[in-house]
Design an enzyme around this catalytic site. Structure first.
Site, short mmCIF file in Angstrom:
data_model
loop_
_atom_site.label_atom_id
_atom_site.label_comp_id
_atom_site.label_asym_id
_atom_site.label_seq_id
_atom_site.Cartn_x
_atom_site.Cartn_y
_atom_site.Cartn_z
CD GLU A 91 9.78 17.33 -1.97
OE1 GLU A 91 9.70 18.36 -1.28
OE2 GLU A 91 9.46 16.21 -1.53
CB CYS A 104 16.50 9.16 -4.31
SG CYS A 104 14.91 8.36 -4.15
CB CYS A 115 1.87 2.27 -0.85
SG CYS A 115 2.31 1.43 -2.37
N GLY A 164 6.50 8.61 -7.13
CA GLY A 164 5.86 7.96 -8.26
C GLY A 164 6.29 6.53 -8.49
CD GLU A 165 5.72 1.38 -9.98
OE1 GLU A 165 6.01 1.28 -8.79
OE2 GLU A 165 6.32 0.78 -10.88
CB SER A 196 12.36 1.01 -6.73
OG SER A 196 11.51 0.47 -5.73
CB SER A 218 8.06 -2.13 -3.41
OG SER A 218 9.04 -1.12 -3.48
CG LEU A 219 7.65 -9.14 -2.37
CD1 LEU A 219 7.31 -8.85 -3.82
CD2 LEU A 219 8.73 -10.21 -2.28
CG HIS A 220 6.22 -3.27 0.83
ND1 HIS A 220 7.53 -2.96 1.11
CD2 HIS A 220 5.85 -2.40 -0.17
CE1 HIS A 220 7.92 -1.95 0.35
NE2 HIS A 220 6.94 -1.61 -0.44
CG ASN A 294 11.57 6.40 7.17
OD1 ASN A 294 12.33 6.14 8.09
ND2 ASN A 294 11.91 6.21 5.90
N1 SAH Z 1 7.05 3.50 -6.42
C1 SAH Z 1 8.25 2.74 -6.31
C2 SAH Z 1 9.46 3.57 -6.04
C3 SAH Z 1 9.31 4.69 -5.03
S1 SAH Z 1 9.05 4.27 -3.36
C4 SAH Z 1 8.11 1.67 -5.27
O1 SAH Z 1 7.20 1.73 -4.47
O2 SAH Z 1 8.93 0.75 -5.30
C5 SAH Z 1 10.64 3.72 -2.79
C6 SAH Z 1 10.59 2.83 -1.52
O3 SAH Z 1 10.19 3.58 -0.35
C7 SAH Z 1 9.59 1.71 -1.64
O4 SAH Z 1 10.17 0.47 -1.37
C8 SAH Z 1 8.56 2.09 -0.62
O5 SAH Z 1 7.87 1.01 -0.17
C9 SAH Z 1 9.36 2.78 0.44
N2 SAH Z 1 8.52 3.56 1.37
C10 SAH Z 1 7.39 4.22 1.09
N3 SAH Z 1 6.89 4.81 2.20
C11 SAH Z 1 7.72 4.51 3.22
C12 SAH Z 1 7.75 4.83 4.62
N4 SAH Z 1 6.83 5.61 5.18
N5 SAH Z 1 8.77 4.36 5.36
C13 SAH Z 1 9.74 3.61 4.78
N6 SAH Z 1 9.75 3.27 3.48
C14 SAH Z 1 8.76 3.71 2.70
FE1 SF4 Z 2 4.71 5.37 -2.66
FE2 SF4 Z 2 5.99 3.70 -4.36
FE3 SF4 Z 2 3.61 3.05 -3.31
FE4 SF4 Z 2 3.75 5.00 -5.12
S1 SF4 Z 2 4.22 2.83 -5.44
S2 SF4 Z 2 2.55 5.01 -3.24
S3 SF4 Z 2 5.70 5.93 -4.57
S4 SF4 Z 2 5.54 3.34 -2.19
#
Ligand code: SAH
Ligand code: SF4
Length: 347
Positions: A91, A104, A115, A164-165, A196, A218-220, A294
């Site tokens: 998608e 995107c 994750c 995907g990553e 990303s 993506s730090l989190h 989300n």
């Molecule tokens: N794999 C890469 C790019 C795809 S994810 C990455 O993780 O950076 C793109 C963004 O969506 C990331 O920052 C991820 O943390 C965020 N994301 C994933 N699941 C989410 C959720 N349930 N709610 C909000 N953001 C989310």
């Molecule tokens: Fe989702 Fe990005 Fe984590 Fe993969 S790396 S599981 S796409 S948030």
């Protein structure tokens, strides 16, 4: 198996043609044809000799994935599902902005990073996309824009934030970036093309060397302990190493690295974690993008309240760091961050 010419960069197409005993500029001609959404075979490439077109059809293809799903959100966001040649579905999401569209883009079917807060992560890894499959998302999005009469604004920005990553599919990603930004082809601006990553350090450094575009990390979490619980696969890359790779990443004048931070209620949204985050980012040109989680019934987290999100943002702002809150679009059609799963490929 015929070779799909969409997998080739301009240089590779030129080599392919010279390999057939043709002049290199034939490669350039094909390269330009492949930027047009309506092109699916060689017969339309009228500036190539007929005999060459016939020969190419025998040994190569320019087939596109099939658009099998179009979902339109009330906010104008569209989720597109593409069926690939082996039946997998991936998608991508077309997001309307004031004067342009952002796409995107996905780089893998599923994801191996696991994750805890991401549906794509929950589905596990299925396979990498080929270069052509990555590039094709742009063409099918443009075709969709034409069909729906929403091509008044250009598709101008690309964010590699779909399924995907991206850096785990490094070779195909870099080739796709080269194709999509080439001035003689799609010509997307490198500063408007954002990759990303969850922080695969060697590949971050390789991208910096080989083909830098805008970077989002993506730090989190502001510490390794929490981070490795949320993103199990990156345990081998401590924050210190990821931040060092950010510090060394080449940036254009005035540009910043985007730091993505999914806000999970009671997990990483405490005021002290905001302060800690600012501390570890000191000295790196960043803008922080906060993404309120989300929710989904299968995911074990809650979205923080709006006031909690605002408090987190204000702490960062008060330290002089830019911080924005991402308004997730396409929630009603499962197109928002972390919601991509391609139900069709599970059936
Ligand atoms: N794999 C890469 C790019 C795809 S994810 C990455 O993780 O950076 C793109 C963004 O969506 C990331 O920052 C991820 O943390 C965020 N994301 C994933 N699941 C989410 C959720 N349930 N709610 C909000 N953001 C989310
Ligand atoms: Fe989702 Fe990005 Fe984590 Fe993969 S790396 S599981 S796409 S948030």
């Amino acid at each position: 198996m015929r070779i799909n010419l969409r997998d080739l960069t301009l240089e590779e197409l030129e080599e392919f043609m010279t390999g057939l005993g043709e002049p290199a500029y034939r490669g350039r001609q094909v390269f330009r044809w492949l930027t047009r959404p309506e092109v699916e075979d060689f017969s339309v490439m009228t500036d190539l000799p007929k005999s060459l077109r016939a020969r190419l059809s025998g040994i190569a293809t320019v087939a596109l994935p099939q658009l099998v799903e179009r979902k339109l959100s009330t906010d104008g966001t569209a989720k597109l599902g593409l069926r690939l040649s082996d039946g997998e579905v991936v998608e991508c999401v077309l997001i309307p902005e004031r004067d342009h569209f952002t796409l995107c883009v996905s780089t893998q079917v599923g994801c191996a990073m696991g994750c805890r807060f991401c549906l794509t992560g929950r589905m596990g890894f299925r396979r990498n996309l080929s270069t052509g499959e990555i590039v094709s998302q742009v063409l099918l999005a443009r075709r969709f824009m034409e069909e729906s009469g929403i091509d008044d604004r250009p598709l101008r920005n690309l964010v590699f934030m779909g399924m995907g990553e991206p850096l785990a599919n490094y070779r195909h990603l870099v080739k796709a970036l080269k194709i999509l930004t080439h001035p003689q082809g799609f010509h997307f601006a490198r500063k408007r093309t954002t990759v990303s990553t969850v922080g695969l350090v060697p590949q971050m450094r390789a991208l910096a060397e080989e083909f830098p575009v805008a970077l989002a990390i993506s730090l989190h979490a502001p510490d390794n302990d929490l981070r490795s619980r949320l993103i199990p696969a990156t345990r081998r890359y401590p924050l210190e190493e990821i931040l060092a790779a950010c510090r060394d990443y080449p940036l254009r004048r005035g540009a910043r690295i985007t730091v993505e931070y999914v806000l999970l209620s009671g997990v990483n949204d405490h005021p002290w974690q905001a302060r800690r985050l600012v501390e570890i980012l000191r000295g790196i040109p960043v803008k922080v993008n906060l993404i309120p989680f989300n929710p989904h019934p299968e995911l074990p987290f809650k979205r923080p309240s709006e006031s909690r999100v605002r408090r987190f943002q204000e702490i960062i702002l008060s330290e002089g760091v830019v911080a924005t809150v991402r308004k997730s679009k396409g929630l009603d059609i499962g197109a928002a961050c972390g919601q991509l799963r391609a139900e069709l490929s599970l059936s």
